[in-house]
Motif scaffolding. Structure first.
Motif, PDB file in Angstrom:
ATOM      1  N   VAL A 121       0.870  -1.177   0.000  1.00  0.00           N
ATOM      2  CA  VAL A 121       0.000   0.000   0.000  1.00  0.00           C
ATOM      3  C   VAL A 121       0.909   1.230   0.000  1.00  0.00           C
ATOM      4  O   VAL A 121       1.764   1.349   0.875  1.00  0.00           O
ATOM      5  CB  VAL A 121      -0.877   0.026   1.278  1.00  0.00           C
ATOM      6  CG1 VAL A 121      -1.810   1.229   1.281  1.00  0.00           C
ATOM      7  CG2 VAL A 121      -1.668  -1.265   1.448  1.00  0.00           C
ATOM      8  N   GLN A 157       0.848   5.539  -0.470  1.00  0.00           N
ATOM      9  CA  GLN A 157       0.046   6.745  -0.726  1.00  0.00           C
ATOM     10  C   GLN A 157       0.939   7.882  -1.210  1.00  0.00           C
ATOM     11  O   GLN A 157       2.124   7.961  -0.884  1.00  0.00           O
ATOM     12  CB  GLN A 157      -0.753   7.142   0.512  1.00  0.00           C
ATOM     13  CG  GLN A 157       0.050   7.546   1.733  1.00  0.00           C
ATOM     14  CD  GLN A 157      -0.845   8.167   2.811  1.00  0.00           C
ATOM     15  OE1 GLN A 157      -1.804   8.858   2.510  1.00  0.00           O
ATOM     16  NE2 GLN A 157      -0.509   7.919   4.064  1.00  0.00           N
ATOM     17  N   VAL A 217      -3.933   6.582  -3.451  1.00  0.00           N
ATOM     18  CA  VAL A 217      -3.279   5.410  -2.858  1.00  0.00           C
ATOM     19  C   VAL A 217      -3.191   4.331  -3.936  1.00  0.00           C
ATOM     20  O   VAL A 217      -4.158   4.116  -4.677  1.00  0.00           O
ATOM     21  CB  VAL A 217      -4.117   4.853  -1.681  1.00  0.00           C
ATOM     22  CG1 VAL A 217      -3.403   3.696  -1.000  1.00  0.00           C
ATOM     23  CG2 VAL A 217      -4.461   5.945  -0.686  1.00  0.00           C
ATOM     24  N   THR A 218      -2.038   3.659  -4.013  1.00  0.00           N
ATOM     25  CA  THR A 218      -1.919   2.518  -4.923  1.00  0.00           C
ATOM     26  C   THR A 218      -1.802   1.248  -4.097  1.00  0.00           C
ATOM     27  O   THR A 218      -0.907   1.119  -3.256  1.00  0.00           O
ATOM     28  CB  THR A 218      -0.686   2.672  -5.838  1.00  0.00           C
ATOM     29  OG1 THR A 218      -0.835   3.888  -6.575  1.00  0.00           O
ATOM     30  CG2 THR A 218      -0.579   1.493  -6.804  1.00  0.00           C
ATOM     31  N   ARG A 244      -5.958   1.723  -7.891  1.00  0.00           N
ATOM     32  CA  ARG A 244      -5.694   3.103  -7.509  1.00  0.00           C
ATOM     33  C   ARG A 244      -6.962   3.678  -6.866  1.00  0.00           C
ATOM     34  O   ARG A 244      -8.063   3.526  -7.424  1.00  0.00           O
ATOM     35  CB  ARG A 244      -5.315   3.888  -8.766  1.00  0.00           C
ATOM     36  CG  ARG A 244      -4.974   5.337  -8.551  1.00  0.00           C
ATOM     37  CD  ARG A 244      -3.583   5.526  -8.004  1.00  0.00           C
ATOM     38  NE  ARG A 244      -3.295   6.951  -7.873  1.00  0.00           N
ATOM     39  CZ  ARG A 244      -2.388   7.443  -7.055  1.00  0.00           C
ATOM     40  NH1 ARG A 244      -1.645   6.652  -6.294  1.00  0.00           N
ATOM     41  NH2 ARG A 244      -2.191   8.740  -6.977  1.00  0.00           N
ATOM     42  N   TYR A 297      -8.846   6.910  -1.366  1.00  0.00           N
ATOM     43  CA  TYR A 297      -8.552   6.552   0.031  1.00  0.00           C
ATOM     44  C   TYR A 297      -8.509   5.031   0.148  1.00  0.00           C
ATOM     45  O   TYR A 297      -9.181   4.331  -0.622  1.00  0.00           O
ATOM     46  CB  TYR A 297      -9.652   7.073   0.968  1.00  0.00           C
ATOM     47  CG  TYR A 297      -9.735   8.566   1.017  1.00  0.00           C
ATOM     48  CD1 TYR A 297      -8.978   9.300   1.935  1.00  0.00           C
ATOM     49  CD2 TYR A 297     -10.550   9.265   0.131  1.00  0.00           C
ATOM     50  CE1 TYR A 297      -9.039  10.686   1.963  1.00  0.00           C
ATOM     51  CE2 TYR A 297     -10.618  10.651   0.151  1.00  0.00           C
ATOM     52  CZ  TYR A 297      -9.857  11.356   1.071  1.00  0.00           C
ATOM     53  OH  TYR A 297      -9.906  12.725   1.096  1.00  0.00           O
ATOM     54  N   ARG A 335      -4.285   9.512   3.550  1.00  0.00           N
ATOM     55  CA  ARG A 335      -5.370   8.860   2.794  1.00  0.00           C
ATOM     56  C   ARG A 335      -5.634   7.425   3.267  1.00  0.00           C
ATOM     57  O   ARG A 335      -6.387   6.695   2.632  1.00  0.00           O
ATOM     58  CB  ARG A 335      -5.021   8.866   1.299  1.00  0.00           C
ATOM     59  CG  ARG A 335      -5.015  10.272   0.733  1.00  0.00           C
ATOM     60  CD  ARG A 335      -4.551  10.313  -0.697  1.00  0.00           C
ATOM     61  NE  ARG A 335      -4.718  11.664  -1.216  1.00  0.00           N
ATOM     62  CZ  ARG A 335      -5.857  12.126  -1.726  1.00  0.00           C
ATOM     63  NH1 ARG A 335      -6.902  11.338  -1.816  1.00  0.00           N
ATOM     64  NH2 ARG A 335      -5.922  13.357  -2.172  1.00  0.00           N
ATOM     65  N   LEU A 336      -4.973   7.030   4.338  1.00  0.00           N
ATOM     66  CA  LEU A 336      -5.174   5.680   4.880  1.00  0.00           C
ATOM     67  C   LEU A 336      -5.962   5.764   6.191  1.00  0.00           C
ATOM     68  O   LEU A 336      -5.637   6.581   7.059  1.00  0.00           O
ATOM     69  CB  LEU A 336      -3.824   4.999   5.138  1.00  0.00           C
ATOM     70  CG  LEU A 336      -2.863   4.955   3.945  1.00  0.00           C
ATOM     71  CD1 LEU A 336      -1.560   4.260   4.327  1.00  0.00           C
ATOM     72  CD2 LEU A 336      -3.507   4.244   2.751  1.00  0.00           C
TER      73      LEU A 336
END
Ligand code: FAD
Length: 377
Positions: free
Chosen positions: A136, A138, A143-144, A154, A157, A276-277
């Motif tokens: 993971v 970001q 986030v990928t 992709r 969040y 974003r996590l």
């Protein structure tokens, strides 16, 4: 097994389709927010695990149109009793609670997950399986998530609803502060003649450990007990001896359907969000199964996070939900300490005070409200 092609982009990626991830997915589907939910397992787990659904969780499930089908599968229990050995110290009734669900619902976790999954499918969505998220990352724009198959997703969040060993939490660099309980936990689903009957959840105190007995659908009872040292798979003789010592004369086990021993941790993530996590459920908090609050707190997290996405108020999520986990952990710790004290004077005082307090309606209501998690509305 459902095999669905994995999309390459979405707004919210949910890692993990346990009760927490499913509750979040249904909340997002209802709010019309685009998401993808993945799970590494080819199928949902079909073991009973968490067996208690509290009133507050039923209120949340009602918002997700999932309460009624779950209630139809479960068994309603209207009181909670505390005993010292076989002597009753306190009875806490749930039936006066100000909720449409004035009881505790006993139902296997697999049923709770099945009902949430059915609701998700009714909303036209499904879990993508089996996809294991292996990394993971970001950046400023998103986030990928990379799957073990090499495929990528992709997302705006990513939510870690991926349980205690959460890959998302590790990628976010969030500490999981706490430690392991010294004692192990024995869980067993049995059939038995149980003198207190099927209308109550019983907690017995004792210096050797605390023991919870609760009815399960299908004529079973769930036993949860803290034990200093238990075999990996406790057999009927072991569980019968445990009840003979801790609730003398109350139980005669006639069959053992399933049993296991666990080492349990009590930990709360230092944060529920890093950019974003985001974290929810066991990825964010783990504690004693004795209060039956693990899955309940996770479902409520999932729902609250769905509401936060819908209201574009992600910042409020940690402030709303992290104190709940801290409170659940400290309530379980306090309860364990009171239940298992070796100090004779403290035990005597406890056994005098509890029956007295039990006569005070305000005390009974406070305890019932705490157990039903209604103070977390
Ligand atoms: C045997 C057992 C008994 C229990 N008994 C009780 C009880 O009596 N009372 C109680 O309250 N709680 C109990 N619990 C705890 C309860 O089951 C959890 O609190 C609850 O399942 C938490 O839900 P969750 O969705 O947050 O996490 P989980 O249920 O752990 O779900 C996480 C999901 O994420 C998936 N996943 C993990 N990593 C990845 C990855 N990298 N990529 C893709 N998918 C991933 C997993 O396959 C899993 O489906 C028990 C647990 C166990 C195992």
């Amino acid at each position: 097994m459902t095999t669905t092609a994995l999309p390459t982009r979405t707004e919210v990626a949910i890692v993990g389709a346990g009760p927490t991830g499913l509750a979040l997915a249904v909340s997002l589907a209802q709010a019309g927010i685009e998401f993808v939910i993945v799970d590494q397992l080819a199928e949902g787990a079909n073991t009973s695990r968490a067996a208690v659904v509290h009133a507050r969780t039923l209120e949340v499930l009602a918002e997700l149109d999932a309460a009624d089908p779950l209630i139809a599968r479960g068994e309603q229990v209207t009181r909670f009793a505390v005993r010292d050995g076989s002597r009753r110290l306190l009875t806490v009734p749930f039936d006066g609670l100000p909720t449409p669900y004035p009881y505790t619902l006993m139902v296997p976790q697999s049923d709770t997950e099945a009902v949430l999954l059915a609701r998700l499918r009714a909303l036209g969505q499904d879990v993508h399986r089996p996809y294991q998220v292996s990394s993971v990352a970001q950046d400023e724009d998103g986030v990928t998530l990379t799957m073990s198959t090499g495929q990528t997703l992709r997302a705006g969040y990513a939510v870690g609803a991926d349980g205690m060993h959460s890959a998302v939490r590790k990628a976010a660099g969030i500490e999981f502060t706490g430690s392991a309980y010294a004692e192990s936990f024995v869980l067993a689903d049995v059939t038995m003649d149980w003198t207190p009957g099927r209308d109550e959840v019983t907690l017995t105190f004792g210096s050797a450990g605390l023991t919870v007995v609760a009815p399960l659908p299908g004529g079973h009872y769930r036993i949860v007990a803290t034990v200093d040292d238990a075999p990996a798979t406790p057999d009927l003789t072991f569980v019968q001896r445990l009840l003979d010592e801790r609730a003398p004369g109350l139980a005669r086990i006639t069959g053992l359907a399933w049993s296991s021993r666990f080492r349990v941790h009590h930990r709360v993530a230092d944060h529920y969000r890093a950019g974003r996590l985001l974290l929810a459920g066991d990825a964010a908090h783990v504690h004693s199964p004795a209060g039956g609050q693990g899955m309940n707190t996770g479902i409520q997290d999932g729902y609250a996070l769905g509401q936060a996405f819908a209201a574009r108020q992600l910042d409020g999520y940690e402030a709303q939900r992290r104190p709940v986990a801290q409170r659940v952990v400290s309530f379980a710790d306090r309860m364990t300490r009171i239940a298992t004290t070796h100090n004779k004077t403290a035990r005597g005082a406890r056994n005098i005070a509890l029956p007295l307090l039990g006569h005070l309606p305000a005390f009974r209501t406070k305890l019932a409200t705490e157990l039903a998690e209604l103070n977390y509305r």
